[in-house]
Motif scaffolding. Structure first.
Motif, mmCIF file in Angstrom:
data_model
loop_
_atom_site.group_PDB
_atom_site.id
_atom_site.type_symbol
_atom_site.label_atom_id
_atom_site.label_comp_id
_atom_site.label_asym_id
_atom_site.label_seq_id
_atom_site.Cartn_x
_atom_site.Cartn_y
_atom_site.Cartn_z
ATOM 1 N N LEU A 122 5.025 -0.483 -5.061
ATOM 2 C CA LEU A 122 5.472 -1.340 -3.892
ATOM 3 C C LEU A 122 5.095 -2.664 -3.570
ATOM 4 C CD1 LEU A 122 4.825 1.994 -1.667
ATOM 5 C CD2 LEU A 122 7.125 1.053 -2.371
ATOM 6 N N LEU A 123 3.785 -3.160 -4.142
ATOM 7 C CA LEU A 123 3.500 -4.296 -4.049
ATOM 8 C C LEU A 123 3.432 -5.094 -5.375
ATOM 9 C CD1 LEU A 123 0.279 -3.657 -1.744
ATOM 10 C CD2 LEU A 123 2.585 -4.767 -0.967
ATOM 11 N N PRO A 124 3.547 -6.471 -5.489
ATOM 12 C CA PRO A 124 3.299 -7.334 -6.677
ATOM 13 C C PRO A 124 1.907 -7.597 -7.135
ATOM 14 C CG PRO A 124 4.304 -8.743 -4.672
ATOM 15 C CD PRO A 124 4.043 -7.065 -4.385
ATOM 16 N N HIS A 125 1.087 -7.362 -6.102
ATOM 17 C CA HIS A 125 -0.330 -7.668 -6.122
ATOM 18 C C HIS A 125 -1.210 -6.852 -7.170
ATOM 19 C CE1 HIS A 125 0.879 -8.762 -2.017
ATOM 20 N NE2 HIS A 125 0.427 -9.627 -2.144
ATOM 21 N N ARG A 126 -1.963 -7.564 -7.928
ATOM 22 C CA ARG A 126 -2.699 -6.644 -9.012
ATOM 23 C C ARG A 126 -4.320 -7.509 -8.927
ATOM 24 N NH1 ARG A 126 1.077 -4.270 -8.441
ATOM 25 N NH2 ARG A 126 2.341 -3.444 -10.040
#
Length: 154
Positions: free
Chosen positions: A17-21
């Protein structure tokens, strides 16, 4: 992976759901959500967070802007789960903060409860209220705005 409204969302679906890592993914788990209405998520704050090395040596305090970012990421999940279909080649971009207040410091060992609610959507723009708490006490709150945009437009 699909979830039913109200059901918890584990980190594996948050990755979808999120592109953050790492080190910028600031939501560990979603406890519950109601599409188009609200979300409650968690961020476990540990001494291993990279920002604690410099903020502040000897007195570790989570930066307020990162608390707002964690709230925005929870809001991004809410918006993703509120759309008619998947985000696909679109991303949720933070566009504004109003009425931000930081009420108490967040330190290692705290568990941030992230709540976004009162979601309003108009075309690709979204606004919501956001509140972070630790042990039932509000540590930060703000009105957040964001837009759903094509990744290629960034």
């Amino acid at each position: 992976m699909t979830t039913t409204p109200g059901a918890p969302i584990a980190i594996t679906e948050i990755f979808d759901l999120l592109p953050h890592r790492y080190p910028f993914l600031l939501v560990d788990r979603v406890l519950e959500y109601d599409p188009g209405v609200s979300i409650t998520a968690l961020k476990n704050v540990t001494i291993n967070e990279p920002f604690f090395q410099g903020h502040f040596p000897g007195v570790p305090v989570m930066p307020g802007m990162l608390i707002l970012e964690a709230l925005a990421q929870a809001g991004g999940i809410l918006v993703s789960k509120s759309l008619d279909g998947p985000l696909g080649d679109r991303i949720f971009m933070f566009t504004g903060v109003e009425k931000a207040k930081f009420r108490r410091p967040v330190t290692p060992g705290d568990q941030l409860v992230l709540r976004c609610f009162d979601l309003k959507r108009r075309m690709t723009l979204c606004k919501m209220r956001a509140q972070a708490s630790v042990d039932g006490k509000v540590v930060a709150e703000a009105d957040l705005s964001a837009a759903v945009v094509d990744k290629g437009a960034v």
